[in-house]
Structures are given as structure tokens and as C-alpha cells.
Design an enzyme around this catalytic site. Structure first.
Site, PDB file in Angstrom:
ATOM      1  CG  HIS A  86      56.600  17.349 -38.178  1.00  0.00           C
ATOM      2  ND1 HIS A  86      56.453  17.076 -36.835  1.00  0.00           N
ATOM      3  CD2 HIS A  86      56.028  18.555 -38.384  1.00  0.00           C
ATOM      4  CE1 HIS A  86      55.828  18.083 -36.250  1.00  0.00           C
ATOM      5  NE2 HIS A  86      55.555  18.995 -37.172  1.00  0.00           N
ATOM      6  CG  HIS A  88      61.180  13.520 -38.160  1.00  0.00           C
ATOM      7  ND1 HIS A  88      61.728  13.883 -36.950  1.00  0.00           N
ATOM      8  CD2 HIS A  88      59.885  13.927 -38.123  1.00  0.00           C
ATOM      9  CE1 HIS A  88      60.808  14.482 -36.209  1.00  0.00           C
ATOM     10  NE2 HIS A  88      59.669  14.519 -36.895  1.00  0.00           N
ATOM     11  CG  HIS A 104      60.774  18.863 -37.879  1.00  0.00           C
ATOM     12  ND1 HIS A 104      59.988  19.943 -37.602  1.00  0.00           N
ATOM     13  CD2 HIS A 104      60.373  17.890 -37.027  1.00  0.00           C
ATOM     14  CE1 HIS A 104      59.149  19.650 -36.625  1.00  0.00           C
ATOM     15  NE2 HIS A 104      59.377  18.399 -36.257  1.00  0.00           N
ATOM     16  CG  HIS A 112      58.626  24.376 -36.727  1.00  0.00           C
ATOM     17  ND1 HIS A 112      58.474  23.217 -37.455  1.00  0.00           N
ATOM     18  CD2 HIS A 112      57.501  24.494 -35.984  1.00  0.00           C
ATOM     19  CE1 HIS A 112      57.318  22.661 -37.157  1.00  0.00           C
ATOM     20  NE2 HIS A 112      56.704  23.414 -36.270  1.00  0.00           N
ATOM     21  CG  HIS A 121      61.874  22.770 -40.283  1.00  0.00           C
ATOM     22  ND1 HIS A 121      61.537  22.219 -39.062  1.00  0.00           N
ATOM     23  CD2 HIS A 121      62.742  23.780 -40.017  1.00  0.00           C
ATOM     24  CE1 HIS A 121      62.165  22.864 -38.095  1.00  0.00           C
ATOM     25  NE2 HIS A 121      62.901  23.814 -38.643  1.00  0.00           N
ATOM     26  CG  ASP A 124      58.105  22.406 -40.500  1.00  0.00           C
ATOM     27  OD1 ASP A 124      58.537  21.439 -39.839  1.00  0.00           O
ATOM     28  OD2 ASP A 124      58.539  23.566 -40.371  1.00  0.00           O
ATOM     29  CG  HIS A 161      55.432  14.741 -33.270  1.00  0.00           C
ATOM     30  ND1 HIS A 161      56.611  14.613 -32.560  1.00  0.00           N
ATOM     31  CD2 HIS A 161      55.799  15.005 -34.548  1.00  0.00           C
ATOM     32  CE1 HIS A 161      57.645  14.805 -33.367  1.00  0.00           C
ATOM     33  NE2 HIS A 161      57.176  15.043 -34.586  1.00  0.00           N
ATOM     34  NE  ARG A 177      61.107  12.484 -32.648  1.00  0.00           N
ATOM     35  CZ  ARG A 177      62.192  12.700 -33.366  1.00  0.00           C
ATOM     36  NH1 ARG A 177      62.746  11.729 -34.059  1.00  0.00           N
ATOM     37  NH2 ARG A 177      62.744  13.900 -33.371  1.00  0.00           N
TER      38      ARG A 177
END
Length: 190
Positions: A86, A88, A104, A112, A121, A124, A161, A177
Site C-alpha cells: 500500500h 501510506h 493508507h 478500503h 483508498h 490500496d 505488510h 509492517r
């Protein structure tokens, strides 16, 4: 002496005028570079570094296309399988748990979702899948992210992730993360 002072003043005045003229000649080019940085940016790069004791490393490039932004990633050091991937909100990877990158990137406060979902998002990007050797590639054109404007990802972070993004609310349940990098300007010739 008076003649000499006039001559000196005239020379100094010509020098100042010449400097101003040359400076004006450079200004449009500088303005063009600033405009290119703001709206004509065509390429960005993100170097992923390990977080939380992982060995994740790699590079993500973003290339502006007519129909969106091509995202091209090559990562190593992952456990086999899918990993949430993603953009962020903050370009900060200074904490080992990656928490300083925020959530995000979601400027429109949408739910999401998967990268192809109508509602998602902006950040995403779904999952990146590693093979048995821990190597992963990701390549697709994303129609929502941008390199300029309100959906600009410039200066934000990519987070990798530990687990797959299952696309559940609120953020996909992708776990810790394990990789982070800040998205920055790239030389379009490289």
C-alpha cells in the site's frame, strides 16, 4: 575625473542590465522545471528497506502513462506468499515498526478495497506475491494514484505488510509492517 565616474557608472549600469537580461533568459527554464516537477512529472522511485527485523528490500518505480500510473516493483527477502502492498500517507520510515508512515493514503475518505474496486483508498494497491525464494514482482497500471494533484503519491511511503491484504474493513488485516520506502522524484532518463 567626472568623465571617469560617468564612464564607470555607465559600465556598471550596462553590467546590471546584462545580468538582468541573462537572469530573465534563465527564469523561463527554471519555471519550466518547476512546472514539470508539479504537473509534468513522469517518473518516481521508492527504495524499500527492511522494518521489524525483516530482510525485505527492493525497488518500486512509478511511471505516468496516458491511462494512469504504471507501478513496477521487484522485492526480495519476503516469506513465500502474498503481502499487503500500500501507499501510506506519510513519507516517514524512521520507526522500526513503520507506524510513522501513518495509515493508507485515503484523501477522499473511502472504504478500503481491492485495486480494481470502484470504492477504495487511493493507496490500496492490493498484494505483492513472493515465490519460494522470497522474490516478488508487481506490475500494473493504476488509474487512481497520480504523480501530481490531489491523488499525488509523491513524498508518501510504500509499506509492505507481513500478511496478505484480505480487503476487509478498515484496512485489509495485512498485519505488521515489514518494509518501507519513501516515494521520490526519479530521473525519467534512467
Amino acid at each position: 575625473m567626472r568623465y571617469f565616474n560617468r564612464r564607470l557608472s555607465m559600465i556598471a549600469g550596462c553590467g546590471i542590465a546584462l545580468f538582468a537580461l541573462l537572469n530573465q533568459a534563465k527564469t523561463p527554464a527554471a519555471d519550466d522545471k518547476m512546472a514539470a516537477g508539479a504537473s509534468g512529472l513522469t517518473k518516481a522511485v521508492c527504495n524499500i528497506q527492511p522494518l521489524s527485523g525483516s530482510k525485505v528490500m527492493g525497488k518500486v518505480t512509478f511511471t505516468q502513462q496516458a491511462d494512469g500510473v504504471e507501478v513496477d516493483a521487484e522485492l526480495t527477502g519476503l516469506t513465500p506468499g502474498k503481502h499487503g502492498f500500500h501507499v501510506h500517507e506519510f513519507g516517514d520510515c524512521s520507526k522500526m515498526d513503520g507506524s510513522c508512515a501513518g495509515g493508507h493514503f485515503n484523501p477522499e475518505k473511502k472504504p478500503h478495497g481491492a485495486p480494481e474496486a470502484e470504492e477504495r483508498h487511493v493507496g490500496d494497491l492490493g498484494n505483492i506475491e513472493a515465490d519460494a525464494d522470497g522474490k516478488a514482482t508487481y506490475k500494473r497500471v493504476d488509474k487512481l494514484i497520480s504523480l501530481s494533484g490531489p491523488h499525488s503519491i509523491m513524498g508518501r511511503a510504500i509499506i509492505v505488510h507481513a500478511n496478505p491484504d484480505d480487503f476487509s474493513q478498515p484496512t485489509g488485516n495485512a498485519g505488521g509492517r515489514i518494509g518501507c520506502g519513501v516515494i521520490g522524484f526519479a530521473d525519467p532518463k534512467m
